[in-house]
Write a protein that holds these residues in place. Structure first.
Motif, PDB file in Angstrom:
ATOM      1  N   GLN A  67       0.824  -1.212   0.000  1.00  0.00           N
ATOM      2  CA  GLN A  67       0.000   0.000   0.000  1.00  0.00           C
ATOM      3  C   GLN A  67       0.860   1.265   0.000  1.00  0.00           C
ATOM      4  OE1 GLN A  67      -1.045  -2.607   2.505  1.00  0.00           O
ATOM      5  NE2 GLN A  67      -1.976  -3.345   0.611  1.00  0.00           N
ATOM      6  N   SER A  68       1.864   1.262  -0.849  1.00  0.00           N
ATOM      7  CA  SER A  68       2.772   2.400  -0.979  1.00  0.00           C
ATOM      8  C   SER A  68       2.699   2.954  -2.401  1.00  0.00           C
ATOM      9  CB  SER A  68       4.209   1.983  -0.644  1.00  0.00           C
ATOM     10  OG  SER A  68       4.276   1.416   0.651  1.00  0.00           O
ATOM     11  N   GLN A  69       3.130   4.195  -2.552  1.00  0.00           N
ATOM     12  CA  GLN A  69       3.080   4.836  -3.863  1.00  0.00           C
ATOM     13  C   GLN A  69       4.465   5.354  -4.260  1.00  0.00           C
ATOM     14  OE1 GLN A  69       0.638   6.064  -1.365  1.00  0.00           O
ATOM     15  NE2 GLN A  69      -0.507   4.252  -2.058  1.00  0.00           N
ATOM     16  N   ILE A  70       4.645   5.493  -5.564  1.00  0.00           N
ATOM     17  CA  ILE A  70       5.892   6.042  -6.099  1.00  0.00           C
ATOM     18  C   ILE A  70       5.562   7.122  -7.109  1.00  0.00           C
ATOM     19  CG2 ILE A  70       6.021   4.203  -7.851  1.00  0.00           C
ATOM     20  CD1 ILE A  70       9.094   4.461  -7.684  1.00  0.00           C
ATOM     21  N   GLN A  71       6.298   8.235  -7.034  1.00  0.00           N
ATOM     22  CA  GLN A  71       6.134   9.336  -7.971  1.00  0.00           C
ATOM     23  C   GLN A  71       7.509   9.702  -8.522  1.00  0.00           C
ATOM     24  OE1 GLN A  71       4.730  12.995  -6.238  1.00  0.00           O
ATOM     25  NE2 GLN A  71       4.091  13.856  -8.195  1.00  0.00           N
ATOM     26  N   VAL A  72       7.602   9.794  -9.838  1.00  0.00           N
ATOM     27  CA  VAL A  72       8.876  10.062 -10.489  1.00  0.00           C
ATOM     28  C   VAL A  72       8.792  11.370 -11.261  1.00  0.00           C
ATOM     29  CG1 VAL A  72      10.610   9.210 -12.116  1.00  0.00           C
ATOM     30  CG2 VAL A  72       9.323   7.578 -10.701  1.00  0.00           C
ATOM     31  N   GLU A  73       9.741  12.254 -11.021  1.00  0.00           N
ATOM     32  CA  GLU A  73       9.865  13.507 -11.771  1.00  0.00           C
ATOM     33  C   GLU A  73      11.289  13.591 -12.301  1.00  0.00           C
ATOM     34  OE1 GLU A  73       8.821  16.724  -9.244  1.00  0.00           O
ATOM     35  OE2 GLU A  73       6.782  16.001  -8.838  1.00  0.00           O
ATOM     36  N   SER A  74      11.427  13.835 -13.585  1.00  0.00           N
ATOM     37  CA  SER A  74      12.761  13.844 -14.175  1.00  0.00           C
ATOM     38  C   SER A  74      12.854  14.872 -15.288  1.00  0.00           C
ATOM     39  CB  SER A  74      13.101  12.449 -14.727  1.00  0.00           C
ATOM     40  OG  SER A  74      14.439  12.398 -15.173  1.00  0.00           O
ATOM     41  N   SER A  75      14.036  15.449 -15.403  1.00  0.00           N
ATOM     42  CA  SER A  75      14.316  16.402 -16.488  1.00  0.00           C
ATOM     43  C   SER A  75      15.584  15.957 -17.192  1.00  0.00           C
ATOM     44  CB  SER A  75      14.490  17.820 -15.936  1.00  0.00           C
ATOM     45  OG  SER A  75      13.303  18.275 -15.319  1.00  0.00           O
ATOM     46  N   LEU A  76      15.519  15.822 -18.485  1.00  0.00           N
ATOM     47  CA  LEU A  76      16.667  15.359 -19.263  1.00  0.00           C
ATOM     48  C   LEU A  76      17.850  16.310 -19.081  1.00  0.00           C
ATOM     49  CD1 LEU A  76      17.559  13.160 -21.264  1.00  0.00           C
ATOM     50  CD2 LEU A  76      16.857  14.666 -23.129  1.00  0.00           C
ATOM     51  N   GLY A  77      18.984  15.730 -18.690  1.00  0.00           N
ATOM     52  CA  GLY A  77      20.187  16.515 -18.497  1.00  0.00           C
ATOM     53  C   GLY A  77      20.303  17.162 -17.130  1.00  0.00           C
ATOM     54  N   GLN A  78      19.272  17.030 -16.275  1.00  0.00           N
ATOM     55  CA  GLN A  78      19.297  17.682 -14.970  1.00  0.00           C
ATOM     56  C   GLN A  78      19.213  16.704 -13.805  1.00  0.00           C
ATOM     57  OE1 GLN A  78      16.597  20.994 -14.615  1.00  0.00           O
ATOM     58  NE2 GLN A  78      16.790  21.519 -16.780  1.00  0.00           N
ATOM     59  N   GLY A  79      18.452  15.633 -13.960  1.00  0.00           N
ATOM     60  CA  GLY A  79      18.377  14.662 -12.886  1.00  0.00           C
ATOM     61  C   GLY A  79      16.967  14.160 -12.644  1.00  0.00           C
ATOM     62  N   THR A  80      16.814  13.370 -11.591  1.00  0.00           N
ATOM     63  CA  THR A  80      15.547  12.708 -11.285  1.00  0.00           C
ATOM     64  C   THR A  80      15.262  12.780  -9.788  1.00  0.00           C
ATOM     65  OG1 THR A  80      15.869  11.159 -13.128  1.00  0.00           O
ATOM     66  CG2 THR A  80      14.284  10.517 -11.429  1.00  0.00           C
ATOM     67  N   VAL A  81      13.979  12.969  -9.474  1.00  0.00           N
ATOM     68  CA  VAL A  81      13.532  12.947  -8.078  1.00  0.00           C
ATOM     69  C   VAL A  81      12.440  11.880  -7.964  1.00  0.00           C
ATOM     70  CG1 VAL A  81      12.446  14.208  -6.190  1.00  0.00           C
ATOM     71  CG2 VAL A  81      14.050  15.380  -7.717  1.00  0.00           C
ATOM     72  N   ILE A  82      12.634  10.940  -7.036  1.00  0.00           N
ATOM     73  CA  ILE A  82      11.662   9.871  -6.790  1.00  0.00           C
ATOM     74  C   ILE A  82      11.132  10.014  -5.376  1.00  0.00           C
ATOM     75  CG2 ILE A  82      11.308   7.380  -6.589  1.00  0.00           C
ATOM     76  CD1 ILE A  82      13.454   6.991  -8.705  1.00  0.00           C
ATOM     77  N   ASN A  83       9.827  10.084  -5.251  1.00  0.00           N
ATOM     78  CA  ASN A  83       9.177  10.163  -3.948  1.00  0.00           C
ATOM     79  C   ASN A  83       8.436   8.865  -3.655  1.00  0.00           C
ATOM     80  OD1 ASN A  83       9.839  12.878  -3.086  1.00  0.00           O
ATOM     81  ND2 ASN A  83       8.510  13.594  -4.733  1.00  0.00           N
TER      82      ASN A  83
END
Length: 292
Positions: A270-286
């Motif tokens: 019962q957990s969630q994952i959210q991915v935000e990424s920008s090419l050439g800048q990096g990725t943030v995963i919550n």
């Protein structure tokens, strides 16, 4: 008037026949439904077994990737432990032979604490590496239990230490934060996400790269954020990362089952994952995780 000519009797026979046909149809339908349910249960069992098999295969693939680095991590402390033990043995032999002068005895006495401290540190390092391996590779249907988030992150970092190279890893996780998860499965989630972040950072050559783990509380849940300043992803790639067998690695270097496995394990708890990424800048995963 005979029964054969009686319209009421004829209606009764037709109704009786129709009722028998309906009962037979219902019996046949019930039997078919039971058989289909049995087949569905068998297929569900097979799917569950296949998922567990894929999970274990992904773990073995990950261990294979980390094997050389882990062997190096164990070999380093082991080498100086053995060297120090040999030195201690030599010292003991000389002391027992009573061949040392006062100056030599003073040197041996001053050197002993450092030798013993290095042996202890090496042993503790090997213990931590083995502990992290056991935490990650454990199999079986372990129950969901309290997992100390900071300790889990530290153990995952130990496994990846040799792989990181020049990539920095910062763990800013509150030691008080605990989650409800199957321990070895949460370890698999962390290791796979950190491996992906490391691979993204390794592709960047022109600037320093860093991976950061930090935790916080939000609406009664534990939020674990994994951020990197690696190569990032474009929108098209982000749309496919959870698809089975999709991989951005070269052929033979990735199974494409890492993130699908991560998603499966998170859904299970019962957990969630959210991915935000920008090419050439990096990725943030919550990761939004159930608090203990």
């Amino acid at each position: 008037m005979s029964d054969t000519d009686n319209p009421y009797y004829q209606a009764y026979l037709r109704e009786k026949k129709a009722r028998r046909e309906v009962e037979q149809l219902l019996e046949d339908s019930s039997r078919q439904l039971y058989e289909k349910n049995q087949l569905l249960e068998q297929q569900l069992t097979q799917i569950t077994q296949q998922q567990q098999f894929l999970l274990q295969q992904e773990k073995l693939s990950t261990l294979g990737t980390l094997a050389a680095g882990l062997a190096h991590e164990i070999n380093n402390p082991l080498a100086f432990m053995l060297s120090n033990v040999q030195t201690l043995t030599h010292y003991c032999q000389r002391l027992l032979a009573n061949q040392q002068a006062n100056a030599e005895l003073e040197y041996i006495t001053s050197d002993l604490p450092e030798l013993l401290q290095e042996i202890e540190q090496g042993g503790l390092r090997i213990r931590d590496i083995v502990k992290s391996l056991l935490f990650f590779s454990k199999t079986g249907s372990c129950e969901i239990q309290h997992v100390e988030l900071h300790q889990a992150c530290e153990l995952a970092a130990i496994m990846l230490n040799a792989e990181l190279g020049a990539v920095g890893l910062s763990i800013d996780v509150n030691p008080a934060h605990k989650i409800m998860f199957t321990p070895h499965e949460f370890s698999a989630v962390l290791v796979n996400l950190l491996m992906n972040a490391n691979q993204a950072c390794q592709k960047v050559q022109h600037r320093p790269t860093q991976i950061t783990l930090r935790s916080s509380l939000s609406d009664g849940k534990v939020l674990l954020t994994l951020a990197d300043n690696g190569c990032g992803m474009d929108h098209a790639t982000q749309q496919q990362i959870f698809n089975p067998f999709f991989s951005t690695q070269d052929v033979g270097k990735g199974t494409g089952m890492g993130l699908p496995m991560v998603l499966q394990l998170l859904n299970k708890h019962q957990s969630q994952i959210q991915v935000e990424s920008s090419l050439g800048q990096g990725t943030v995963i919550n990761l939004t995780l159930p608090a203990a």
